[in-house]
Design a protein around this motif. Structure first.
Motif, PDB file in Angstrom:
ATOM      1  N   LEU A   1       3.585   6.833  -0.401  1.00  0.00           N
ATOM      2  CA  LEU A   1       2.570   5.906   0.136  1.00  0.00           C
ATOM      3  C   LEU A   1       1.410   5.753  -0.842  1.00  0.00           C
ATOM      4  N   THR A   2       0.967   6.866  -1.431  1.00  0.00           N
ATOM      5  CA  THR A   2      -0.153   6.803  -2.390  1.00  0.00           C
ATOM      6  C   THR A   2       0.217   5.954  -3.598  1.00  0.00           C
ATOM      7  N   LEU A   3       1.416   6.188  -4.133  1.00  0.00           N
ATOM      8  CA  LEU A   3       1.844   5.420  -5.304  1.00  0.00           C
ATOM      9  C   LEU A   3       2.039   3.947  -4.960  1.00  0.00           C
ATOM     10  N   LEU A   4       2.531   3.665  -3.743  1.00  0.00           N
ATOM     11  CA  LEU A   4       2.747   2.277  -3.328  1.00  0.00           C
ATOM     12  C   LEU A   4       1.408   1.541  -3.202  1.00  0.00           C
ATOM     13  N   LEU A   5       0.405   2.206  -2.602  1.00  0.00           N
ATOM     14  CA  LEU A   5      -0.922   1.592  -2.484  1.00  0.00           C
ATOM     15  C   LEU A   5      -1.514   1.317  -3.867  1.00  0.00           C
ATOM     16  N   ALA A   6      -1.339   2.281  -4.784  1.00  0.00           N
ATOM     17  CA  ALA A   6      -1.852   2.089  -6.145  1.00  0.00           C
ATOM     18  C   ALA A   6      -1.162   0.917  -6.824  1.00  0.00           C
ATOM     19  N   ALA A   7       0.179   0.815  -6.647  1.00  0.00           N
ATOM     20  CA  ALA A   7       0.919  -0.287  -7.276  1.00  0.00           C
ATOM     21  C   ALA A   7       0.474  -1.638  -6.710  1.00  0.00           C
ATOM     22  N   ALA A   8       0.255  -1.684  -5.398  1.00  0.00           N
ATOM     23  CA  ALA A   8      -0.206  -2.938  -4.785  1.00  0.00           C
ATOM     24  C   ALA A   8      -1.568  -3.334  -5.348  1.00  0.00           C
ATOM     25  N   GLY A   9      -2.441  -2.347  -5.498  1.00  0.00           N
ATOM     26  CA  GLY A   9      -3.761  -2.635  -6.063  1.00  0.00           C
ATOM     27  C   GLY A   9      -3.685  -3.071  -7.514  1.00  0.00           C
ATOM     28  N   GLU A  10      -2.806  -2.422  -8.290  1.00  0.00           N
ATOM     29  CA  GLU A  10      -2.659  -2.796  -9.707  1.00  0.00           C
ATOM     30  C   GLU A  10      -2.147  -4.229  -9.843  1.00  0.00           C
ATOM     31  N   ALA A  11      -1.153  -4.586  -9.015  1.00  0.00           N
ATOM     32  CA  ALA A  11      -0.637  -5.960  -9.068  1.00  0.00           C
ATOM     33  C   ALA A  11      -1.723  -6.955  -8.664  1.00  0.00           C
ATOM     34  N   ALA A  12      -2.499  -6.605  -7.634  1.00  0.00           N
ATOM     35  CA  ALA A  12      -3.562  -7.510  -7.170  1.00  0.00           C
ATOM     36  C   ALA A  12      -4.607  -7.738  -8.263  1.00  0.00           C
ATOM     37  N   VAL A  13      -4.946  -6.669  -8.987  1.00  0.00           N
ATOM     38  CA  VAL A  13      -5.935  -6.802 -10.062  1.00  0.00           C
ATOM     39  C   VAL A  13      -5.441  -7.760 -11.137  1.00  0.00           C
ATOM     40  N   LEU A  14      -4.185  -7.580 -11.566  1.00  0.00           N
ATOM     41  CA  LEU A  14      -3.643  -8.447 -12.618  1.00  0.00           C
ATOM     42  C   LEU A  14      -3.570  -9.905 -12.161  1.00  0.00           C
ATOM     43  N   ILE A  15      -3.205 -10.104 -10.898  1.00  0.00           N
ATOM     44  CA  ILE A  15      -3.127 -11.478 -10.382  1.00  0.00           C
ATOM     45  C   ILE A  15      -4.519 -12.096 -10.307  1.00  0.00           C
ATOM     46  N   LEU A  16      -5.506 -11.304  -9.856  1.00  0.00           N
ATOM     47  CA  LEU A  16      -6.872 -11.826  -9.746  1.00  0.00           C
ATOM     48  C   LEU A  16      -7.473 -12.161 -11.115  1.00  0.00           C
ATOM     49  N   VAL A  17      -7.032 -11.428 -12.146  1.00  0.00           N
ATOM     50  CA  VAL A  17      -7.520 -11.724 -13.495  1.00  0.00           C
ATOM     51  C   VAL A  17      -6.962 -13.055 -14.000  1.00  0.00           C
TER      52      VAL A  17
END
Length: 531
Positions: free
Chosen positions: A136-152
């Motif tokens: 769950l921790t790694l999945l939340l981190a991956a979701a956040g990482e993808a969101a950051v790249l998309i927002l950039v």
């Protein structure tokens, strides 16, 4: 299915237990990739700068060994994922290592798993909860990482692929840790075994990338690289970490069902009938306890230093690709070249390495806390040893080892530079530059002792202070922080040798402050109850 009984309750308990730790870890991983994306957007804002970077990186063996072959680095998304994916994959693996060990082997080592099984929990339930929490921790981190790249502004599909590649590596090492926790009977040995697997994975990836590429396919770190985000994109490669995770998890469950709770497949050797004379001295036992950690940190940092030093002969070419980065390293002097630029580069690298090596100093300072938590401190302190000598022995070993490690790192950088350029004249200066960072590390150790002396429950705050130092360094490197915030980190006050002249005053102040913090911490520890 009886073996899984109670998994849900244990998962919720683990989630509540780490309700502060998990958000911090997720924020750290997401913030790391955000730092990459935002800073590189400023440093390589034009196609010309990206083309210069690509030409300077082409065929650089040291860079390939560190982070892999460059792909699509003539584009901003390509540069970001090329550097971020390898680093975040390793950080995710380390996070998985600590979370699974904390909720499986450490629980078993402390005897709490026996109580859980006696209350009706299934045999595999604690391990299932540990893997679920880590996933769950790694999945939340991956979701956040993808969101950051998309927002950039990067492509959504390729951003998700990069985040999934990092997630895959983390899951593989979560399952690997589960297997290693069945092999060894101690949490410390589990962490060491997984660290060895991680080092082997890095070596296979590096050798593979420098050679034909076949060995890269044998490494979990290589699988993340081979997904090729923003350079074609190969989703099917993710099947490899998925299959490895499922197989390793099944092996861990199978072994757990067949072994005794509280022990591992590998039984420790019986000790000698007579203790070595060194173990009977206040410094002998702390050194014996910490020597494995000292050796591990030394090997890892020295190897990194050699690689960094070997890149020194090409660093000016690399910096030419980004005038903004060149000016930042040279303190705004865009005309700086040659030795001055190289000195600034090595000074920055040594500060970064000192911040990360401070984790060793804090760990050494908190070793008495670990001994206290496991009930071994009471046995030792029942002897004439005394609290002050016991704690001071661990601190002295940690402080001396911190200094030696940083000197060796400086030497390694100088030797790596000498091998690549044929000029070894800078080795003494770089060794001294490494030593100059040690007082800031001692401050971190002193703060850890102070917190440990106040209360055993406050010991973990020392790690939060280290994270704060990393955050301050990150924001200061890529932005304009107010001076008062920047000055909160002790690493701000160490002289940036060899790019500046040696100034003994801040080093003396830092050393004296560390001594005061340590003395107060020991005095407080003498006054409080154990346990």
């Amino acid at each position: 299915m009886a073996g899984l009984a109670g998994s849900g309750r244990l998962f919720r308990f683990a989630l509540r237990r780490d309700r502060w730790l998990i958000p911090l870890c997720v924020a750290g991983l997401v913030g790391w990739i955000a730092m990459y994306a935002l800073s590189y957007k400023g440093l390589y804002g034009t196609p010309a700068e990206l083309e210069m970077l690509a030409s300077s990186m082409e065929g650089n063996a040291a860079v390939i060994a560190m982070i892999g072959p460059a792909r699509a680095i003539d584009t901003l998304p390509g540069v970001v994922v090329w550097e971020a994916v390898p680093v975040l994959s390793i950080l995710s693996a380390i996070l998985a290592l600590f979370l699974v060990t904390r909720h499986s082997r450490m629980e078993e080592e402390d005897g709490r798993t026996d109580l859980l099984l006696a209350s009706g929990a299934g045999r595999v339930a604690p391990l299932t909860a540990a893997l679920g929490l880590t996933g769950l921790t790694l999945l939340l981190a991956a979701a956040g990482e993808a969101a950051v790249l998309i927002l950039v502004g990067f492509d959504a599909g390729q951003s998700a692929l990069a985040a999934a590649a990092i997630l895959g590596t983390g899951l593989v090492f979560a399952a690997t840790t589960a297997v290693c926790a069945q092999v060894t009977g101690k949490a410390r040995l589990t962490r060491g075994l997984v660290a060895g697997v991680l080092g082997l994975a890095w070596a296979l990836r590096a050798i593979g990338d420098l050679g034909s590429g076949r060995l890269t396919w044998t490494s979990p770190l290589g699988w993340a690289e081979l997904t090729h985000p923003f350079s074609g994109g190969r989703w099917w490669v993710l099947l490899l970490p998925l299959a490895a995770t499922l197989i390793a998890t099944a092996v861990a469950a199978l072994v757990l069902n067949r072994r005794d709770i509280g022990s591992g497949l590998l039984q420790p050797r019986p000790g000698s009938r007579r203790a070595n004379r060194l173990l009977l001295r206040p410094l002998g036992l702390p050194f014996r306890i910490q020597r494995g950690t000292i050796i591990g940190w030394t090997i890892g940092l020295v190897a990194y230093g050699v690689i960094i030093g070997s890149m020194g002969n090409t660093i000016e070419d690399v910096l030419q690709s980004s005038p903004a980065m060149k000016a930042a390293l040279a303190g705004g002097d865009r005309a700086a070249t040659g030795t001055a630029l190289l000195d600034s580069y090595f000074a920055s690298i040594l500060i970064i390495l000192a911040i990360f090596a401070a984790a060793f100093t804090i760990g050494a300072a908190l070793r008495p806390h670990s001994e206290e938590s496991h009930g071994r401190a009471e046995l030792l302190l029942a002897s004439p040893l005394g609290r002050t000598r016991w704690v001071a022995g661990h601190l002295l070993i940690g402080a001396v080892a911190s200094l030696v490690i940083m000197i060796l790192v400086g030497l390694a950088i100088g030797i790596g530079l000498g091998v690549s350029t044929g000029d070894f004249s800078r080795v003494p200066a770089l060794a001294a530059a490494g030593a100059a960072q040690a007082p800031a590390m001692w401050i971190m150790g002193g703060l850890a002792v102070l917190l440990f002396g106040l209360s055993d429950r406050l010991a973990g705050v020392a790690w939060a202070l280290l994270i704060a130092c990393v955050a301050i360094w990150s924001m200061a490197a890529f932005g304009n922080l107010p001076y008062w915030i920047n000055s909160l980190s002790p690493f701000t006050h160490t002289p940036a040798l060899p790019s500046t002249e040696a100034n003994p005053v801040p080093l003396a102040v830092l050393t004296a402050s560390a001594a005061v913090l340590t003395a107060v911490g020991i005095a407080l520890f003498r006054r409080r109850d154990l346990g």
